[in-house]
Design a protein around this motif. Structure first.
Motif, PDB file in Angstrom:
ATOM      1  N   ASP A 237       7.502 -44.362 -44.333  1.00  0.00           N
ATOM      2  CA  ASP A 237       6.521 -43.540 -45.040  1.00  0.00           C
ATOM      3  C   ASP A 237       5.093 -43.817 -44.578  1.00  0.00           C
ATOM      4  O   ASP A 237       4.235 -42.931 -44.638  1.00  0.00           O
ATOM      5  CB  ASP A 237       6.609 -43.816 -46.544  1.00  0.00           C
ATOM      6  CG  ASP A 237       7.984 -43.543 -47.100  1.00  0.00           C
ATOM      7  OD1 ASP A 237       8.357 -42.366 -47.196  1.00  0.00           O
ATOM      8  OD2 ASP A 237       8.705 -44.515 -47.419  1.00  0.00           O
ATOM      9  N   PRO A 258       8.669 -37.078 -41.928  1.00  0.00           N
ATOM     10  CA  PRO A 258       7.740 -35.963 -42.104  1.00  0.00           C
ATOM     11  C   PRO A 258       6.766 -36.242 -43.254  1.00  0.00           C
ATOM     12  O   PRO A 258       7.138 -36.792 -44.293  1.00  0.00           O
ATOM     13  CB  PRO A 258       8.664 -34.782 -42.428  1.00  0.00           C
ATOM     14  CG  PRO A 258       9.954 -35.124 -41.754  1.00  0.00           C
ATOM     15  CD  PRO A 258      10.071 -36.621 -41.919  1.00  0.00           C
ATOM     16  N   ARG A 259       5.522 -35.875 -43.049  1.00  0.00           N
ATOM     17  CA  ARG A 259       4.427 -36.072 -43.997  1.00  0.00           C
ATOM     18  C   ARG A 259       4.159 -37.543 -44.292  1.00  0.00           C
ATOM     19  O   ARG A 259       3.659 -37.902 -45.357  1.00  0.00           O
ATOM     20  CB  ARG A 259       4.661 -35.285 -45.293  1.00  0.00           C
ATOM     21  CG  ARG A 259       4.703 -33.789 -45.054  1.00  0.00           C
ATOM     22  CD  ARG A 259       4.546 -32.983 -46.317  1.00  0.00           C
ATOM     23  NE  ARG A 259       4.493 -31.561 -45.980  1.00  0.00           N
ATOM     24  CZ  ARG A 259       4.309 -30.574 -46.861  1.00  0.00           C
ATOM     25  NH1 ARG A 259       4.150 -30.867 -48.143  1.00  0.00           N
ATOM     26  NH2 ARG A 259       4.284 -29.318 -46.473  1.00  0.00           N
ATOM     27  N   SER A 260       4.477 -38.394 -43.333  1.00  0.00           N
ATOM     28  CA  SER A 260       4.126 -39.810 -43.451  1.00  0.00           C
ATOM     29  C   SER A 260       2.651 -39.994 -43.114  1.00  0.00           C
ATOM     30  O   SER A 260       1.955 -39.049 -42.728  1.00  0.00           O
ATOM     31  CB  SER A 260       5.008 -40.654 -42.537  1.00  0.00           C
ATOM     32  OG  SER A 260       4.893 -40.216 -41.188  1.00  0.00           O
ATOM     33  N   LYS A 281       5.751 -33.038 -37.412  1.00  0.00           N
ATOM     34  CA  LYS A 281       6.162 -33.811 -38.589  1.00  0.00           C
ATOM     35  C   LYS A 281       5.114 -33.786 -39.705  1.00  0.00           C
ATOM     36  O   LYS A 281       5.316 -34.413 -40.755  1.00  0.00           O
ATOM     37  CB  LYS A 281       6.430 -35.265 -38.187  1.00  0.00           C
ATOM     38  CG  LYS A 281       7.740 -35.486 -37.447  1.00  0.00           C
ATOM     39  CD  LYS A 281       8.044 -36.979 -37.341  1.00  0.00           C
ATOM     40  CE  LYS A 281       9.415 -37.218 -36.764  1.00  0.00           C
ATOM     41  NZ  LYS A 281       9.778 -38.654 -36.776  1.00  0.00           N
ATOM     42  N   GLU A 282       4.011 -33.069 -39.489  1.00  0.00           N
ATOM     43  CA  GLU A 282       2.924 -32.998 -40.473  1.00  0.00           C
ATOM     44  C   GLU A 282       2.441 -34.394 -40.872  1.00  0.00           C
ATOM     45  O   GLU A 282       2.207 -34.709 -42.044  1.00  0.00           O
ATOM     46  CB  GLU A 282       3.370 -32.224 -41.721  1.00  0.00           C
ATOM     47  CG  GLU A 282       3.771 -30.790 -41.415  1.00  0.00           C
ATOM     48  CD  GLU A 282       4.150 -30.008 -42.661  1.00  0.00           C
ATOM     49  OE1 GLU A 282       3.871 -28.799 -42.689  1.00  0.00           O
ATOM     50  OE2 GLU A 282       4.713 -30.604 -43.600  1.00  0.00           O
ATOM     51  N   ASP A 284      -0.111 -37.433 -41.256  1.00  0.00           N
ATOM     52  CA  ASP A 284      -1.540 -37.657 -41.475  1.00  0.00           C
ATOM     53  C   ASP A 284      -1.989 -38.886 -40.690  1.00  0.00           C
ATOM     54  O   ASP A 284      -1.409 -39.964 -40.843  1.00  0.00           O
ATOM     55  CB  ASP A 284      -1.838 -37.919 -42.956  1.00  0.00           C
ATOM     56  CG  ASP A 284      -1.719 -36.669 -43.810  1.00  0.00           C
ATOM     57  OD1 ASP A 284      -1.560 -35.574 -43.246  1.00  0.00           O
ATOM     58  OD2 ASP A 284      -1.779 -36.802 -45.050  1.00  0.00           O
TER      59      ASP A 284
END
Length: 343
Positions: A237, A258-260, A281-282, A284
């Motif tokens: 994460d 994804p979104r990690s 993977k979006e 950040d």
């Protein structure tokens, strides 16, 4: 008094330095302990880092603790004899960023031992230091060495706050130097359920194990070890990238969910990023720079027994052996955190 002064690369001297008297709102401190940081090593080995170069002799050091010896007018929260951890962060309190609560981005920051401005901001490796009352946090119950670790721990606490909610999260840390290993402690205190640390040095990784990492991986010996974490679009994460090395960051991306969130702490210079994979993977990417209010938090967490930095203090040497201490601090096969004793 004596101070540890860098003149140019590999020219470190223990020299006489003027004694200062505390003014209103200031205290005089007899230094007890000072940790050698990566930036100190850059000045010692290379005369600077990136575009930042030494232009005049400069006192090094910003990870320090000591005992209060005198109080300036108006000081009320401290007493002579108190052990204090001294924050090197001295924001102006008046610029637009200070006004927004972003004091670590102060436009007029005076951070100990920095050659970024000219004249340089002199550091704290001196037998006596005059500091603002607001820089000092009482460190009752801690050793001088532990109190001096408040500064690097603050860096990791700031990054952890920037990372967001870590409760029950899986964390990957690339780079097992002092910051990487302190991130193990910070992430665990914030509730991380699994922490994996990678590095190229077994000696460095052994310290991550000492402070509670669930698994350590030498990616030099086993470069495919993270592949197992890439199954199902990834496992982690949060990534604390503490190496500053592009291969470490690129190698971690497949293992991220994804979104990690990637917290970039390592400062190895500009790097090429796998933007396509990160975008798909979006993920950040978040920077983390210094700290401010986290300094007092670091002391409180150590005092409460929530974080134990003692296993990371690998060596303590007298200031008369400063050059040897700096050489040792740069040897990852032997040292984690080398501290200088001023007592």
């Amino acid at each position: 008094m004596r101070a540890i002064i860098i003149h140019e690369a590999k020219d470190l001297r223990l020299e006489d330095y003027p004694v200062e008297t505390p003014g209103p709102g200031e205290v005089a401190i007899k230094l007890a302990s000072g940790g050698i940081c990566g930036s100190d090593l850059h000045y010692y080995n290379h005369g600077g880092f990136g575009a930042v170069r030494l232009k005049q002799p400069m006192v090094l050091g910003h990870e320090v603790s000591g005992h209060v010896t005198a109080l300036g007018e108006g000081v009320s929260s401290l007493a002579v004899g108190d052990l204090v951890a001294v924050s090197p962060s001295r924001p102006c309190g008046h610029c637009s960023y200070c006004g927004q609560g972003l004091r670590n981005h102060c436009e007029n920051m005076r951070f100990y031992g920095s050659a970024m401005p000219f004249p340089h901001i002199q550091g704290a490796f001196r037998e006596q230091l005059v500091a603002l009352e607001s820089q000092c946090v009482k460190a009752d119950g801690l050793s001088a060495g532990q109190a001096a670790m408040a500064e690097p721990l603050s860096v990791c606490l700031h990054a952890t706050r920037r990372a967001g909610d870590l409760l029950g999260k899986r964390v990957l840390i690339t780079g097992s130097g002092p910051i990487g290993t302190l991130c193990v402690l910070a992430a665990r205190a914030a509730g991380a359920v699994e922490i994996v640390v990678t590095d190229l040095s077994d000696a460095a990784l052994s310290y991550a194990t000492k402070v509670g990492a669930d698994r350590v991986i030498n990616t030099g010996i086993d470069p495919e070890a993270l592949n197992a974490y890439a199954v199902g679009k990834g496992s982690f994460d949060v990534l604390y990238e503490c190496s500053g090395a592009a291969p470490a960051l690129a190698g971690a991306i497949p293992a991220m969910r994804p979104r990690s969130v990637i917290m970039q702490l390592g400062l190895g210079g500009d790097m090429t990023l796998p933007i396509q994979a990160m975008t798909a993977k979006e993920i950040d990417l978040r920077g983390s720079f210094r700290f401010h209010e986290e300094f007092a938090m670091a002391v409180r967490l150590m005092q409460a027994g929530r974080i134990d930095v003692e296993p990371l203090i690998s060596h303590t040497m007298p200031i008369d052996e400063a050059v040897s201490a700096f050489e040792l601090a740069g040897d990852r096969s032997q040292a984690m955190k080398v501290q200088l004793s001023f007592q």
